[in-house]
Design a protein around this motif. Structure first.
Motif, PDB file in Angstrom:
ATOM      1  N   UNK A 672       0.830  -1.203   0.000  1.00  0.00           N
ATOM      2  CA  UNK A 672       0.000   0.000   0.000  1.00  0.00           C
ATOM      3  C   UNK A 672       0.866   1.255   0.000  1.00  0.00           C
ATOM      4  N   UNK A 673       0.539   2.158  -0.875  1.00  0.00           N
ATOM      5  CA  UNK A 673       1.186   3.476  -0.923  1.00  0.00           C
ATOM      6  C   UNK A 673       0.127   4.504  -0.569  1.00  0.00           C
ATOM      7  N   UNK A 674       0.273   5.158   0.588  1.00  0.00           N
ATOM      8  CA  UNK A 674      -0.736   6.107   1.057  1.00  0.00           C
ATOM      9  C   UNK A 674      -0.569   7.430   0.325  1.00  0.00           C
ATOM     10  N   UNK A 675      -1.329   7.574  -0.755  1.00  0.00           N
ATOM     11  CA  UNK A 675      -1.180   8.752  -1.614  1.00  0.00           C
ATOM     12  C   UNK A 675      -1.548  10.051  -0.898  1.00  0.00           C
ATOM     13  N   UNK A 676      -2.499   9.967   0.074  1.00  0.00           N
ATOM     14  CA  UNK A 676      -2.887  11.192   0.769  1.00  0.00           C
ATOM     15  C   UNK A 676      -1.785  11.648   1.712  1.00  0.00           C
ATOM     16  N   UNK A 677      -1.051  10.714   2.317  1.00  0.00           N
ATOM     17  CA  UNK A 677       0.021  11.081   3.243  1.00  0.00           C
ATOM     18  C   UNK A 677       1.254  11.607   2.516  1.00  0.00           C
ATOM     19  N   UNK A 678       1.383  11.276   1.225  1.00  0.00           N
ATOM     20  CA  UNK A 678       2.547  11.740   0.447  1.00  0.00           C
ATOM     21  C   UNK A 678       2.166  12.848  -0.528  1.00  0.00           C
ATOM     22  N   UNK A 679       1.005  13.449  -0.296  1.00  0.00           N
ATOM     23  CA  UNK A 679       0.527  14.540  -1.141  1.00  0.00           C
ATOM     24  C   UNK A 679       0.450  14.123  -2.606  1.00  0.00           C
ATOM     25  N   UNK A 680      -0.042  12.923  -2.810  1.00  0.00           N
ATOM     26  CA  UNK A 680      -0.272  12.373  -4.155  1.00  0.00           C
ATOM     27  C   UNK A 680       1.022  12.158  -4.943  1.00  0.00           C
ATOM     28  N   UNK A 681       2.130  12.118  -4.261  1.00  0.00           N
ATOM     29  CA  UNK A 681       3.393  11.821  -4.946  1.00  0.00           C
ATOM     30  C   UNK A 681       3.444  10.332  -5.246  1.00  0.00           C
ATOM     31  N   UNK A 682       3.695   9.940  -6.492  1.00  0.00           N
ATOM     32  CA  UNK A 682       3.696   8.499  -6.815  1.00  0.00           C
ATOM     33  C   UNK A 682       4.905   7.800  -6.213  1.00  0.00           C
ATOM     34  N   UNK A 683       4.791   6.493  -5.969  1.00  0.00           N
ATOM     35  CA  UNK A 683       5.928   5.753  -5.421  1.00  0.00           C
ATOM     36  C   UNK A 683       7.004   5.537  -6.482  1.00  0.00           C
ATOM     37  N   UNK A 684       8.227   5.397  -6.044  1.00  0.00           N
ATOM     38  CA  UNK A 684       9.311   5.061  -6.983  1.00  0.00           C
ATOM     39  C   UNK A 684       9.460   3.556  -7.112  1.00  0.00           C
ATOM     40  N   UNK A 685       9.185   2.842  -6.031  1.00  0.00           N
ATOM     41  CA  UNK A 685       9.230   1.383  -6.048  1.00  0.00           C
ATOM     42  C   UNK A 685       8.128   0.849  -5.141  1.00  0.00           C
ATOM     43  N   UNK A 686       7.681  -0.336  -5.407  1.00  0.00           N
ATOM     44  CA  UNK A 686       6.730  -0.979  -4.502  1.00  0.00           C
ATOM     45  C   UNK A 686       6.914  -2.477  -4.573  1.00  0.00           C
ATOM     46  N   UNK A 687       6.806  -3.091  -3.404  1.00  0.00           N
ATOM     47  CA  UNK A 687       6.863  -4.552  -3.363  1.00  0.00           C
ATOM     48  C   UNK A 687       5.503  -5.150  -3.629  1.00  0.00           C
ATOM     49  N   UNK A 688       5.495  -6.415  -3.965  1.00  0.00           N
ATOM     50  CA  UNK A 688       4.221  -7.089  -4.178  1.00  0.00           C
ATOM     51  C   UNK A 688       4.353  -8.561  -3.806  1.00  0.00           C
ATOM     52  N   UNK A 689       3.192  -9.169  -3.541  1.00  0.00           N
ATOM     53  CA  UNK A 689       3.120 -10.578  -3.162  1.00  0.00           C
ATOM     54  C   UNK A 689       2.218 -11.314  -4.141  1.00  0.00           C
ATOM     55  N   UNK A 690       2.485 -12.595  -4.285  1.00  0.00           N
ATOM     56  CA  UNK A 690       1.705 -13.461  -5.173  1.00  0.00           C
ATOM     57  C   UNK A 690       1.513 -14.787  -4.462  1.00  0.00           C
ATOM     58  N   UNK A 691       0.267 -15.241  -4.345  1.00  0.00           N
ATOM     59  CA  UNK A 691       0.000 -16.459  -3.588  1.00  0.00           C
ATOM     60  C   UNK A 691      -1.229 -17.178  -4.132  1.00  0.00           C
ATOM     61  N   UNK A 692      -1.407 -18.420  -3.676  1.00  0.00           N
ATOM     62  CA  UNK A 692      -2.585 -19.227  -3.989  1.00  0.00           C
ATOM     63  C   UNK A 692      -3.170 -19.730  -2.673  1.00  0.00           C
ATOM     64  N   UNK A 693      -4.479 -19.587  -2.501  1.00  0.00           N
ATOM     65  CA  UNK A 693      -5.171 -20.114  -1.318  1.00  0.00           C
ATOM     66  C   UNK A 693      -6.055 -21.282  -1.736  1.00  0.00           C
ATOM     67  N   UNK A 694      -6.119 -22.292  -0.883  1.00  0.00           N
ATOM     68  CA  UNK A 694      -6.882 -23.506  -1.217  1.00  0.00           C
ATOM     69  C   UNK A 694      -7.653 -23.987   0.000  1.00  0.00           C
TER      70      UNK A 694
END
Length: 858
Positions: A672-694
């Motif tokens: 999550x990148x909190x755009x309101x807390x950064x005055x709508x400044x976009x992120x330079x990098x962001x991590x992400x996750x990928x999973x399967x639930x069963x």
């Protein structure tokens, strides 16, 4: 004599008690009913669900009413008894027979049986008896009772706090999703019964299950009610069947004259176990008992039940203390919904309507329904539908959002209420827990009432300013232990070992810091949960066709109209809705545009973020044991947190939950990148996750996962897809495919989606799309969406329409029109280039217009 019963459903009349006009009696179409329904039938009241008519109906709440019925004396053989049976009177009822008082009731949740044998001996001329029921004004009586106890702290949430003094459905006083409609009347069946002996209760109790030896023991206990002249020499014959085939029988079992019971034990080899849907089948055994004397048949009754074990696992772990359900030795993630009464006029809900609600749950992959404590102990047909379709029931006792008093007469009425309803419901395999109340411990915290968890002396509880603890930690658990000892009891919802109700490490919790409270962004919902999330939600409009039903004037069909606000009972809903809409979406003022934005997007996205994340946590040492959204349904046509509106029309959130609860589901989510807390400044990098639930009870082998990075602007792939092959998906848990992926936004400045697909045996079985947030910054024009219909006939001979859907650019939340009698297999869908999806439509007749559809930004 053989048991005889006669329903007293027709031939009633009613009037305002204080109307002195002797011609004021009006006919009652049928009972069960409420006075509001009967007034509507006599053109004395407008439909309170339309426009501002609720206000026009408020005068009914302040009145007292009399119902009258004349019946012919039944034949009463020598030695027989006659009972007048009321399954439900709402609420302060005084019953007279031929002018003599035979019953006074003050508890809506109790059934009553009155022996009128002696009263009928004095047969009036013509053999016709007059039955009258006076229903005193519950609103006035509640306020009178409150006034008698000024020292009690009358605090709580929602409605007039005088409601706490009355054992009546609490939502009748109005709630933050429902109107103030104070019903009165014969709300459940009334009948005459004539018999010399009857089976008063039949309890098929599973006493043990040996999973290894594949053996189950079932004890059937029949409680007998007999006249004094027929109480000796009674015998009972028990029959056990499955799907109509006899499994076992025991004939001519003597009735114990000391306690008037007959009891047998059945040992069942290779029992067919009852499972929640998705985990197995729902076989229902049936036990019947026939009562005889001297070889003459007297009475027969039967009950269906399921053989299963159910427990809540609470044990220390790395997250605190677990809270999850285990059925037949299998851990079950309980994704589902909370349930409120499906109507304010309760007798209007028939068995078919109950079943349609539960069918929607099953179609949506929901495993559990929570019967909320401010409503009613539901009709038998509700629980029967849950039994037959495999939906687990979390059953609250009927206490909600208040500091309930506990004077002796109240405690005795509550004890009788609990005994009556636990005895009535205990054979249902769907019911897996009884829970003391809804949010009463939160009232205790907010009002700073006394609660010393270490003080185990119940007498001290009664002397405190929180006497309701005595109800939840003594009266109710004692009743459950005595009458349904195999069913787990939980003191309240939320509650966790005496800790604060917001403690995420123990028990269940109601997470309302999205919408209420601190109004967190819904994108972080999964980080806000606890061990079992038994309430959370986001408001949404109902379907436009439902709005058309209750908004009479076209001029009022705009999002902030007076009548629309009147039908939204949530405090501060204008600000809360506006916050989430403005934070995430481009605003609009036209109902056709704004209305879909609110319910297509915000509620659907909120539920997706919650369920997707909490389902993932299930695989992490059962960190989250379940999620029950607030709420499945509505009690009138309104704007609320429901995901299916009053007319059983699913909202888009229904479908996002359905996808998150499939047996196999894939998830991809960037941090999550909190755009309101950064005055709508976009992120330079962001991590992400990928999973399967069963939720499968076996590993799934040789699965394939694909992850694509696709431009929102052009639809092109910004990077080559990443493919993970030969994945083994863990059983009943979560398989992490990637936990530390990083996207460099500077190198690829275009807004893009992460689209993931899961293949098993060469078929795509699950999809997920993660979007850059917030949506208001994205341009959704010129999507190149195509919806191509084809007509076909199913294997069962049913006409179906197949919709083949594709797009040149990513499409957000494609929603199909909901029509009564028409069902779509999926909706609220995300479509990405290169991935055609198929939706099946059933219920469209030849010549019907095609379904309309909308998507975000259309």
């Amino acid at each position: 004599m053989a048991f005889y019963h006669q329903r007293l459903s027709t031939g009633w009349a009613f009037r305002d008690r204080d109307d002195e006009n002797t011609e004021a009696w009006m006919p009652v179409p049928a009972v069960p009913s409420t006075v509001q329904q009967d007034l509507i039938a006599n053109n004395k009241l407008e439909n309170p669900y339309i426009g501002f008519n609720e206000l026009k109906a408020r005068w009914v709440n302040e009145k007292s009413w009399i119902y009258r019925h004349a019946f012919q004396q039944p034949e009463i053989p020598t030695g027989a008894k006659v009972a007048l049976v009321f399954d439900g009177l709402d609420t302060f009822a005084s019953v007279t027979l031929d002018g003599q008082t035979i019953l006074k009731s003050d508890n809506m949740f109790l059934g009553y049986r009155v022996d009128i044998t002696e009263a009928l001996q004095k047969s009036p001329e013509g053999g016709q008896h007059v039955l009258e029921i006076e229903f005193d004004c519950a609103q006035s009586r509640a306020r009178e009772i409150r006034g008698k106890y000024p020292d009690h702290k009358w605090v709580g949430f929602n409605g007039d706090m005088a409601r706490l003094a009355v054992r009546k459905a609490q939502y009748h006083w109005g709630w933050d999703w429902g109107p103030v409609i104070m019903t009165a009347g014969i709300w459940r069946e009334v009948r005459l019964e004539v018999y010399s002996a009857r089976v008063a209760d039949l309890w098929p109790k599973t006493t043990s299950i040996d999973f290894d030896g594949e053996l189950a023991s079932v004890t059937a206990i029949a409680k007998i009610d007999a006249s004094s002249s027929a109480s000796d020499d009674l015998t009972a014959s028990f029959h056990l069947t499955l799907r109509g085939q006899e499994i076992a029988r025991q004939e001519n079992v003597p009735v114990n004259t000391a306690n008037q019971t007959a009891e047998v034990k059945f040992e069942i080899t290779d029992p067919e176990l009852w499972w929640p849907h998705g985990y197995g089948s729902q076989p229902l055994y049936e036990v019947s008992v026939s009562l005889s004397r001297d070889g003459k048949y007297l009475h027969t009754t039967s009950k269906k039940f399921g053989i299963r074990s159910a427990e809540i696992i609470q044990r220390p772990d790395k997250h605190g203390k677990s809270f999850f359900f285990r059925i037949n030795g299998v851990d079950v993630f309980c994704g589902g919904s909370c349930w409120i009464p499906a109507d304010n006029l309760l007798p209007s809900i028939d068995a078919e309507r109950y079943r349609k609600w539960i069918e929607l749950m099953v179609a949506g992959g929901q495993a559990m329904i929570r019967v909320w404590g401010g409503g009613i102990y539901e009709d038998d047909s509700f629980y029967e539908a849950c039994d037959e379709l495999g939906v687990l029931v979390w059953q609250d006792f009927m206490f909600g959002c208040g500091n309930y008093p506990a004077w002796p007469e109240m405690l005795e009425s509550i004890r009788q209420e609990a005994v009556y309803n636990v005895q009535r419901l205990r054979h249902h395999p769907s019911i897996v827990t009884y829970v003391g109340n809804n949010e009463d411990y939160q009232v205790q915290e907010q009002a700073k009432l006394t609660y010393d968890y270490e003080d185990k002396n119940p007498d001290n509880w009664l002397k405190s300013d929180f006497p309701a603890r005595y109800i939840y930690e003594k009266v109710l658990p004692e009743v459950v232990t005595e009458y349904s000892p195999a069913t787990f009891y939980h003191p309240g919802s939320p509650w966790g070992d005496g800790k604060t109700t917001s403690d995420p490490t123990v028990g269940d919790m109601h997470q309302w810091n999205v919408w209420h409270g601190t109004q967190e962004k819904y994108q972080i919902f999964a980080t806000l949960g606890g061990r079992f999330n038994s309430e959370f939600g986001m408001e949404a409009f109902p379907h436009l066709s439902t709005v058309d039903y209750f908004v009479e004037n076209e001029a009022d069909k705009f999002p902030q109209s007076h009548v629309l606000d009147f039908h939204n009972k949530a405090d501060g809903h204008e600000r809360r809705l506006a916050t989430y809409l403005v934070e995430n979406l481009r605003t609009a003022t036209d109902l056709e545009v704004c209305h879909p934005s609110s319910y297509l997007q915000v509620q659907a996205e909120t539920m997706m973020f919650g369920y997707r994340g909490w389902r993932k946590q299930w695989g992490d040492s059962r960190h989250c044991g379940g999620a029950l959204l607030w709420q499945l349904n509505d009690c009138w046509p309104t704007i609320s947190w429901s995901i299916v509106d009053y007319f059983l029309r699913p909202k888009p959130a229904y479908y996002t939950v359905k996808r998150a609860l499939r047996q196999l589901t894939i998830g991809v989510q960037r941090e999550h990148h909190d755009w309101s807390a950064t005055h709508a400044q976009p992120p330079t990098k962001s991590g992400y996750e990928l999973w399967v639930a069963s939720s499968h009870q076996h590993e799934v082998l040789n699965a394939t996962v694909e992850l694509r990075f696709q431009s929102v602007v052009s639809g092109r792939d910004l990077r080559a897809p990443v493919v993970y092959e030969n994945i083994t998906i863990a059983s009943n848990g979560t398989t992490d495919v990637l936990t530390n992926g990083v996207i460099d936004h500077i190198a690829e400045p275009e807004a893009h989606v992460l689209s993931a697909r899961l293949w098993v045996d060469g078929q795509v079985v699950a999809r997920d799309v993660d979007w850059p947030q917030p949506f208001k910054y994205l341009d959704f024009s010129d999507r190149g969406l195509e919806v191509r219909p084809e007509t076909m006939t199913s294997a069962a001979g049913e006409r179906q329409q197949i919709l083949r859907i594709s797009a040149r650019k990513p499409v957000k939340c494609l929603v199909f029109e909901e029509r009564d009698g028409v069902r779509v297999s999926d909706s609220a869908m995300d479509i990405v280039p290169g991935d055609e999806q198929v939706v099946t439509v059933t219920g469209l007749a030849e010549g019907d217009a095609p379904l309309k559809y909308r998507y975000l930004g259309q």
